[in-house]
Each structure stands twice: as structure tokens, then as C-alpha cells.
Scaffold this motif. Structure first.
Motif, PDB file in Angstrom:
ATOM      1  N   HIS A  48       0.555  -1.363  -0.034  1.00  0.00           N
ATOM      2  CA  HIS A  48       0.281  -0.009   0.036  1.00  0.00           C
ATOM      3  C   HIS A  48       0.760   1.236   0.043  1.00  0.00           C
ATOM      4  O   HIS A  48       0.284   2.308  -1.379  1.00  0.00           O
ATOM      5  N   ARG A  51       2.186   1.531  -3.419  1.00  0.00           N
ATOM      6  CA  ARG A  51       0.920   1.590  -4.635  1.00  0.00           C
ATOM      7  C   ARG A  51       0.533   4.107  -4.202  1.00  0.00           C
ATOM      8  O   ARG A  51       0.533   4.434  -4.928  1.00  0.00           O
ATOM      9  N   LYS A 149      -4.752   5.661  -7.725  1.00  0.00           N
ATOM     10  CA  LYS A 149      -5.809   6.275  -5.787  1.00  0.00           C
ATOM     11  C   LYS A 149      -6.006   7.524  -6.130  1.00  0.00           C
ATOM     12  O   LYS A 149      -5.101   7.483  -4.740  1.00  0.00           O
ATOM     13  N   TYR A 153     -13.349  10.415  -6.066  1.00  0.00           N
ATOM     14  CA  TYR A 153     -14.024   9.284  -6.360  1.00  0.00           C
ATOM     15  C   TYR A 153     -15.251   9.679  -6.234  1.00  0.00           C
ATOM     16  O   TYR A 153     -16.177   8.827  -6.169  1.00  0.00           O
ATOM     17  N   ASN A 156     -17.089   7.739  -8.613  1.00  0.00           N
ATOM     18  CA  ASN A 156     -17.105   6.203  -8.048  1.00  0.00           C
ATOM     19  C   ASN A 156     -18.681   6.127  -6.726  1.00  0.00           C
ATOM     20  O   ASN A 156     -19.204   4.904  -6.996  1.00  0.00           O
ATOM     21  N   GLY A 183     -15.121  -2.495 -10.208  1.00  0.00           N
ATOM     22  CA  GLY A 183     -15.650  -2.196  -9.954  1.00  0.00           C
ATOM     23  C   GLY A 183     -15.251  -0.192  -8.880  1.00  0.00           C
ATOM     24  O   GLY A 183     -14.135  -0.870  -9.124  1.00  0.00           O
ATOM     25  N   PRO A 184     -16.396   0.700  -8.598  1.00  0.00           N
ATOM     26  CA  PRO A 184     -15.871   1.482  -7.956  1.00  0.00           C
ATOM     27  C   PRO A 184     -14.616   1.776  -7.372  1.00  0.00           C
ATOM     28  O   PRO A 184     -14.170   2.473  -6.683  1.00  0.00           O
ATOM     29  N   THR A 185     -14.745   0.505  -6.025  1.00  0.00           N
ATOM     30  CA  THR A 185     -13.792   0.171  -5.399  1.00  0.00           C
ATOM     31  C   THR A 185     -13.445  -1.674  -4.777  1.00  0.00           C
ATOM     32  O   THR A 185     -12.493  -1.716  -4.135  1.00  0.00           O
ATOM     33  N   ALA A 186     -12.846  -2.250  -6.253  1.00  0.00           N
ATOM     34  CA  ALA A 186     -12.785  -3.200  -5.929  1.00  0.00           C
ATOM     35  C   ALA A 186     -12.359  -3.569  -7.553  1.00  0.00           C
ATOM     36  O   ALA A 186     -12.754  -3.218  -8.674  1.00  0.00           O
ATOM     37  N   THR A 187     -11.607  -5.054  -7.219  1.00  0.00           N
ATOM     38  CA  THR A 187     -11.019  -5.414  -8.664  1.00  0.00           C
ATOM     39  C   THR A 187     -12.216  -6.973  -8.480  1.00  0.00           C
ATOM     40  O   THR A 187     -12.616  -7.434  -7.485  1.00  0.00           O
ATOM     41  N   LEU A 205      -7.200   0.612 -11.873  1.00  0.00           N
ATOM     42  CA  LEU A 205      -6.033  -0.174 -10.608  1.00  0.00           C
ATOM     43  C   LEU A 205      -5.281  -1.487 -10.473  1.00  0.00           C
ATOM     44  O   LEU A 205      -6.083  -2.477 -10.724  1.00  0.00           O
ATOM     45  N   GLY A 207      -5.061  -3.652  -8.344  1.00  0.00           N
ATOM     46  CA  GLY A 207      -5.206  -3.986  -7.625  1.00  0.00           C
ATOM     47  C   GLY A 207      -4.401  -4.893  -6.000  1.00  0.00           C
ATOM     48  O   GLY A 207      -3.611  -5.993  -7.031  1.00  0.00           O
ATOM     49  N   ILE A 208      -3.537  -4.912  -5.176  1.00  0.00           N
ATOM     50  CA  ILE A 208      -3.053  -5.267  -4.221  1.00  0.00           C
ATOM     51  C   ILE A 208      -3.890  -6.512  -3.928  1.00  0.00           C
ATOM     52  O   ILE A 208      -3.508  -7.937  -3.423  1.00  0.00           O
ATOM     53  N   THR A 209      -5.807  -7.143  -3.120  1.00  0.00           N
ATOM     54  CA  THR A 209      -6.190  -8.129  -2.733  1.00  0.00           C
ATOM     55  C   THR A 209      -5.410  -8.457  -4.366  1.00  0.00           C
ATOM     56  O   THR A 209      -5.392 -10.079  -3.624  1.00  0.00           O
ATOM     57  N   LEU A 243     -12.558  -7.683  -5.230  1.00  0.00           N
ATOM     58  CA  LEU A 243     -11.901  -7.743  -4.234  1.00  0.00           C
ATOM     59  C   LEU A 243     -11.574  -6.462  -3.753  1.00  0.00           C
ATOM     60  O   LEU A 243     -11.349  -6.111  -4.852  1.00  0.00           O
ATOM     61  N   SER A 245      -9.249  -4.546  -0.387  1.00  0.00           N
ATOM     62  CA  SER A 245      -8.681  -4.534   0.828  1.00  0.00           C
ATOM     63  C   SER A 245      -9.122  -4.525   1.864  1.00  0.00           C
ATOM     64  O   SER A 245      -8.392  -5.236   2.992  1.00  0.00           O
TER      65      SER A 245
HETATM   66  C1  LIG Z   1     -10.968   1.433  -8.412  1.00  0.00           C
HETATM   67  C2  LIG Z   1     -10.761   0.746  -7.647  1.00  0.00           C
HETATM   68  N1  LIG Z   1     -10.383  -0.570  -8.147  1.00  0.00           N
HETATM   69  C3  LIG Z   1      -9.780  -2.157  -7.196  1.00  0.00           C
HETATM   70  C4  LIG Z   1      -9.902  -1.707  -5.664  1.00  0.00           C
HETATM   71  C5  LIG Z   1      -9.048  -2.821  -5.302  1.00  0.00           C
HETATM   72  O1  LIG Z   1      -8.034  -2.531  -4.654  1.00  0.00           O
HETATM   73  P1  LIG Z   1      -7.000  -3.407  -3.434  1.00  0.00           P
HETATM   74  O2  LIG Z   1      -7.633  -4.603  -3.466  1.00  0.00           O
HETATM   75  O3  LIG Z   1      -5.516  -2.953  -4.034  1.00  0.00           O
HETATM   76  O4  LIG Z   1      -7.255  -2.442  -2.710  1.00  0.00           O
HETATM   77  C6  LIG Z   1      -9.897  -0.663  -5.489  1.00  0.00           C
HETATM   78  C7  LIG Z   1     -10.023  -0.560  -4.287  1.00  0.00           C
HETATM   79  O5  LIG Z   1     -10.280   0.676  -3.447  1.00  0.00           O
HETATM   80  C8  LIG Z   1      -9.935   0.620  -5.587  1.00  0.00           C
HETATM   81  O6  LIG Z   1     -10.624   1.844  -5.715  1.00  0.00           O
END
Ligand SMILES: Cc1ncc(COP(=O)(O)O)c(C=O)c1O
Length: 282
Positions: A48, A51, A149, A153, A156, A183-187, A205, A207-209, A243, A245
Motif C-alpha cells: 500500500h 502504491r 488511486k 472518487y 465512483n 468496480g468503483p472500489t474493487a477488482t 487500479l 489491485g493489491i488483493t 476483491l 482490501s
Molecule cells: C477503483 C478500484 N479498483 C480496485 C480496488 C481494489 O484494490 P485493492 O485490492 O488494492 O484494495 C480499489 C480499492 O479501493 C479501487 O478503488
């Protein structure tokens, strides 16, 4: 919520911390990271911090060194007196600071994992919404900040509100080329047999997860791929997931109002991701 600046000083969470002319507020000009703290340990903190630095470089923002961030993080971790097995959402925030000052505003927050977020580990209903560009198209347009990131947002969040107005909980964005983005906050990840697929990194993004899942899954004998796929796959794949974090792994159980089953190997994926137990007896 606990708030600390990078000098390790705690601040009351009900008192203002930013100046009214901070461009983080005026223009969403800044970057951030979110991760989950389990048993007092932030997950994937190195990744994190790395990134955060990449996002800052993309918006041409000079950030303090990682050691300074760690001082703020440690202050929040020490101040957190969790309920037994309570998970904490840790946020690292950096704005460009007060207008014309050229000094970033940096702070760290910690707060409880919202119950609604945690509940999505049991299933999430998603709505597919057009994003208005294709990943491959914007990857060559750095001013659109593909994959950064940033604090901008608002789109999103508006997409998630739109999904909620239709009775769903979250969104999967589709590109103008018909392929799934994120997704707006997810992979987004699909599981078919022993193969996991996520869209290419172009325009989304990193994604780290998903990186963590793919590394663990490969060791466990799965095949992992970054490849384009169309929205129909969200219904036809054996398993489909969001997915991120804090949520970590949310099985998609409905797409645009059509129910779909939870993938048969969901428990295995949760174990690969070391999904923490449900807090508060959930
Ligand atoms: C736009 C977006 N895509 C993907 C992710 C998933 O990333 P991570 O697994 O690093 O949380 C996030 C996390 O908030 C995000 O904002």
C-alpha cells in the motif's frame, strides 16, 4: 475514528484538521490508500505504501518518506483499543495541501470495519454500468490518471448510489469495448475450474488483493490470467467476485437483478486470502 498526523500526534476526530483552502477538499487533488488491520497488523502495508507513492508520482505530488507514514500509522495502531477480534480500516491520505502552499497535507485514520462492508463477504448484488471509455484507450492518456488511486472518487461513489437506487449494492464498470473493467472500489475476478481471471491492468487500479490472491493461488496449483472478458461471464462463470482490501472477497450473487450462485470454491479462495473470521460473532 482515530486520526494521526505523520509526526505521530493524535487529533480528535470531531475537530477540523484541514484548512478550508486545502486542494484535497477544493478539487479532490490528492491520493489515498485503504487497508484492513487484523489483530493489530495492517495487511500488505508495504504494497500500500508503494502504491501510494506510485499514485503520488502520477499526480506529480511529493510525499513524505515511508518512515514518516509509519510513524502516523503506529500512532493510530497504538490508539486502537479494539473490541475482541474487531477489524480496523486504516486509511492513508495525502492532499496537495493548502492552495499555493506546496506542502502536502498527510494524515492517517483508523476506524471500525463497517458492518455493511463485512456483510458483503457473504454476497454482493452488482449492477453493470458503462464507464464511458475502454481500458486500452485511456492507458495512453496520463492526464486521465488511469490506475491512480486519487481522492477524486465522486464518480465512483455516484455509480454506487445509482446501483443502490436500483436495489443493488455495488457496481461493475464495463468499457466502451464491452469488456469488464473493475468496480468503483474493487477488482473483478472470475473462477472457472482451477483458473482465476481478472481484467488486464490497462486503465484500472492495480489491485493489491488480487495480486495477493494470484500469488497464493499459483502456489496452490491454480492457473491465473489477466485477460479481457465480457459482462456475460459475470453470470456464466463458476464463481465471480469483487476483491478489495477491506472487504477482501465478496462473492457476486446477483448481476443486474439476475441471481447467480456463489462459486463452489469460494471457501478455498477465502482461505488463500486469509480472510479473517467474522467480527462480533457474525
Ligand atoms: C477503483 C478500484 N479498483 C480496485 C480496488 C481494489 O484494490 P485493492 O485490492 O488494492 O484494495 C480499489 C480499492 O479501493 C479501487 O478503488
Amino acid at each position: 475514528m482515530i486520526v494521526a498526523t505523520l509526526d505521530g500526534v493524535l487529533h480528535p476526530s470531531d475537530q477540523p484538521l484541514l484548512r478550508p483552502d486545502d486542494v484535497g477538499v477544493l478539487r479532490g487533488d490528492g491520493v489515498f490508500e485503504t487497508t484492513l488491520v487484523v489483530d493489530g497488523v495492517p495487511r500488505d502495508l508495504e504494497e500500500h505504501l508503494a502504491r501510494l507513492a506510485v499514485s503520488a508520482t502520477m499526480i506529480d505530488l511529493q510525499l513524505p518518506a515511508d518512515d514518516e507514514w509509519r510513524r502516523g500509522i503506529d500512532a493510530v495502531l497504538q490508539a486502537w483499543t479494539p473490541l475482541p477480534d474487531r477489524q480496523m480500516v486504516l486509511r492513508l491520505i495525502a492532499t496537495r495541501g493548502p492552495e499555493h502552499a506546496d506542502v502536502p497535507t498527510c494524515y492517517v485514520t483508523g476506524g471500525p470495519l463497517p458492518e455493511a462492508t463485512c456483510a458483503q463477504r457473504d454476497g454482493v448484488r452488482i449492477r453493470v454500468l458503462p464507464r464511458g471509455f475502454a481500458g486500452r484507450e485511456i492507458v495512453v492518456m496520463p492526464w486521465l490518471l488511469p490506475g491512480a488511486k486519487t481522492l477524486s472518487y465522486a464518480i465512483n461513489m455516484a455509480a454506487i448510489r445509482h446501483a443502490k437506487s436500483l436495489g443493488d449494492q455495488d457496481v461493475v464498470f464495463v468499457g466502451t469495448d464491452g469488456t469488464v473493467l473493475e468496480g468503483p472500489t474493487a477488482t473483478v475476478v472470475l473462477a472457472v475450474g482451477d483458473t482465476l481471471t481478472t481484467p488486464p491492468r490497462d486503465g484500472i487500479l492495480d489491485g493489491i488483493t488480487v495480486r495477493r490472491l494470484f500469488a497464493a493461488a499459483e502456489k496452490a496449483g491454480w492457473t491465473t490470467r489477466r485477460a479481457e472478458f465480457e459482462t456475460e461471464r459475470l453470470l456464466s462463470a463458476g464463481g465471480a467476485y469483487l476483491l478489495s482490501s477491506a472487504r477482501i472477497l465478496a462473492p457476486i450473487v446477483s448481476v443486474d437483478g439476475t441471481a447467480r450462485p456463489i462459486g463452489p470454491r469460494t471457501a478455498e479462495l477465502a482461505a488463500l486470502l486469509e480472510l479473517p473470521g467474522a467480527p462480533n460473532g457474525r
